[in-house]
Scaffold this motif. Sequence first.
Motif, short mmCIF file in Angstrom:
data_model
loop_
_atom_site.label_atom_id
_atom_site.label_comp_id
_atom_site.label_asym_id
_atom_site.label_seq_id
_atom_site.Cartn_x
_atom_site.Cartn_y
_atom_site.Cartn_z
N LYS A 13 -8.90 -7.13 -7.83
CA LYS A 13 -7.69 -6.86 -8.18
C LYS A 13 -6.77 -7.94 -8.62
CE LYS A 13 -6.81 -2.40 -5.55
NZ LYS A 13 -6.01 -1.70 -5.16
N LYS A 72 -12.60 1.54 -12.14
CA LYS A 72 -11.24 1.95 -12.14
C LYS A 72 -10.86 2.96 -11.03
CE LYS A 72 -10.61 1.57 -16.97
NZ LYS A 72 -10.47 2.19 -18.36
N ILE A 119 -7.22 2.13 -9.97
CA ILE A 119 -6.30 1.58 -11.13
C ILE A 119 -6.17 2.41 -12.18
CG2 ILE A 119 -6.17 -0.17 -12.75
CD1 ILE A 119 -7.26 -2.14 -10.82
#
Length: 145
Positions: free
Chosen positions: A120, A138, A143
């Motif tokens: 991250k 992802k 994210i």
Amino acid sequence: MNKKEFKKALTKVLFEYGFEIKGNIFRAETSELIVVVATQKSNYENSYYINFGFLIKSLNPEILNPKDNQCDVFGRFTLVISGKECSSINYELVNIDEFCDAFKKSMNEKIKPVLEYGLKKYFEINPLAINTATLKAKQYLNIQN
């Protein structure tokens, strides 16, 4: 510098960051990731691209020795040498000390934070890099882009 000196300098810097070499791939591990660095020879000149990748272990338990193109997130180093950004390194035109300094700087910016704080952190530092992440990475990291 010549090709042999280039490879030796690259190896020396990566070893300083805890990387080991398996075949032509350099790798370092955290509890979450396998981080790889590999060179790619240019077809057009005596130069190399230096690629990297981050493989998320829990998403890929079957891949123990990944190549950079098998990783969940990948990138390519761009080094600043003599004030010029270089995405490939023509080892015949570069001083060994300049190369090592530029490569260490880039390692400190791109790889060291990931080794210390996780993947991250990479996206915090390089928000556009999310475009190089696989969909499953992802989703795993929660994210969106």
